[in-house]
Design an enzyme around this catalytic site. Structure first.
Site, PDB file in Angstrom:
ATOM      1  N   LEU A 141      16.465 -11.567  38.507  1.00 45.18           N
ATOM      2  CA  LEU A 141      17.375 -10.894  39.433  1.00 45.18           C
ATOM      3  C   LEU A 141      18.474 -10.234  38.605  1.00 45.18           C
ATOM      4  CD1 LEU A 141      17.839 -13.613  42.239  1.00 45.18           C
ATOM      5  CD2 LEU A 141      16.391 -11.574  42.339  1.00 45.18           C
ATOM      6  N   ASP A 142      18.956  -9.081  39.071  1.00 39.00           N
ATOM      7  CA  ASP A 142      20.086  -8.445  38.416  1.00 39.00           C
ATOM      8  C   ASP A 142      21.269  -9.405  38.370  1.00 39.00           C
ATOM      9  OD1 ASP A 142      18.617  -6.119  38.258  1.00 39.00           O
ATOM     10  OD2 ASP A 142      19.512  -5.223  40.053  1.00 39.00           O
ATOM     11  N   ARG A 143      22.156  -9.170  37.424  1.00 38.27           N
ATOM     12  CA  ARG A 143      23.331 -10.036  37.272  1.00 38.27           C
ATOM     13  C   ARG A 143      24.111 -10.169  38.580  1.00 38.27           C
ATOM     14  NH1 ARG A 143      28.775  -9.355  36.256  1.00 38.27           N
ATOM     15  NH2 ARG A 143      29.757 -11.081  35.097  1.00 38.27           N
ATOM     16  N   THR A 145      23.012  -9.630  41.649  1.00 37.84           N
ATOM     17  CA  THR A 145      22.199 -10.058  42.782  1.00 37.84           C
ATOM     18  C   THR A 145      22.108 -11.578  42.817  1.00 37.84           C
ATOM     19  OG1 THR A 145      20.891  -8.033  42.657  1.00 37.84           O
ATOM     20  CG2 THR A 145      19.934  -9.861  43.882  1.00 37.84           C
ATOM     21  N   ARG A 243      17.858  -0.925  45.076  1.00 43.16           N
ATOM     22  CA  ARG A 243      19.065  -0.128  44.874  1.00 43.16           C
ATOM     23  C   ARG A 243      18.720   1.352  44.721  1.00 43.16           C
ATOM     24  NH1 ARG A 243      21.582  -3.108  39.803  1.00 43.16           N
ATOM     25  NH2 ARG A 243      23.282  -1.617  40.155  1.00 43.16           N
TER      26      ARG A 243
END
Length: 307
Positions: A141-143, A145, A243
């Site tokens: 997961l993105d930082r 998220t 996104r």
């Protein structure tokens, strides 16, 4: 669901009727689709037994036989352990699902310099429970998220889950808040995604990019603030996929300044709310719901258990 148990360092599976006629080679290579190198390691190091004896990998399996796999030997991790209190959504001897907080990276890019990632916390959690394991994340997961993220505690479980991810049998459901009011209550965004050559980390819709498919459904509308809350699930797992897709159609995520969102919260409004998969060994269906962690919440009025 298969009949399984743990015996010290060994994991035992009672051969089910549906495996009759398969060989161990078939089981590793075709059913579990383990990599050749890992299969060779299990075979040559005698890490597979049948009824406690060294196994012939070319003989058909007999239902009721005890298959034993040496899965629980200690493995020193290269990742330093760091203490963080991370909610756990599911855990057994093979896998663990964390509810990742926002503003935390999944793993360090530089092992010796970054010690505040979820992977560092995962190593600490295992060590405090006496498990010296080389834990690995199955997806990222993105930082910014938050939400459910899956880890494997041993190489074979990790290999099976990797294949499941490739085959899209691990289902991830997200909730996001986007700017504007969507014209449709549900739909599919099917746009290729590639790198933005003008920005190191940014991605963009590109006809020559990797195929990417996002399905969405509106769960709530804030008419006053002109915001839409959407449930999203993916057929693909491209970097920044949700996104990029919503920004492309003119509805960037709230807080996602990289893709045109307004900074009305301290991160992009994206949460991995639900994770569904079949257990790699027991074949049990696992469903994890990840409660929202932001205080104050940026997903007001959203019930993750209803998604």
């Amino acid at each position: 669901m298969l009949q399984t148990s743990r015996k010290g360092q060994w994991f035992q599976i009672i051969i089910p009727q549906k495996w009759e006629g398969l060989t161990l080679d078939d089981l590793f290579r075709h059913k579990w689709e383990a990599p050749k190198k890992l299969t060779h390691f299990f075979r040559m190091e005698h890490k597979v037994l049948l009824n406690g004896n060294n196994a012939n990998w070319n003989n058909p399996l007999i239902p009721g036989t005890k298959l034993q796999l040496n899965l629980f030997e200690e493995e020193e991790s290269e990742i330093p352990a760091s203490y963080f209190e991370i909610p756990i959504l599911y855990e057994d001897d093979h896998i663990i699902v964390f509810n990742k907080p926002p503003l935390m990276s999944t793993h360090p890019n530089q092992i010796n310099l970054e010690k505040d990632t979820l992977l560092n916390a995962a190593v600490f959690h295992l060590q405090t429970n006496g498990e010296i394991r080389n834990i690995r994340h199955i997806h990222r997961l993105d930082r910014d998220t938050s939400g459910a993220i899956l880890f494997a505690k041993n190489a074979l479980a990790g290999a099976i889950l990797d294949r499941m991810l490739e085959k899209r049998t691990i289902k991830r459901t997200y909730v996001a808040v986007v700017h504007g009011l969507l014209n449709s209550k549900k739909g599919t965004l099917h746009f290729g995604i590639g790198r933005d050559r003008h920005h190191a980390t940014r991605r963009r819709v590109s006809s020559s990019g990797q195929d990417a498919v996002t399905h969405y459904q509106v769960v709530k509308v804030d008419q006053g603030k002109k915001l839409t809350y959407v449930k999203c699930w993916l057929e693909t797992g491209r970097t920044h996929q949700i996104r990029v897709h919503f920004s492309h159609i003119g509805h960037p995520l709230v807080g996602d300044t990289l893709y045109g969102g307004q900074p009305i919260c301290n991160r992009q409004a994206l949460h991995a709310a639900k994770l569904e998969f079949i257990h790699p060994f027991t074949e049990e269906q696992i469903i994890c719901y990840a409660p929202l962690l932001d205080i104050p919440t940026i997903f007001k009025g959203v019930d993750v258990y209803s998604l």
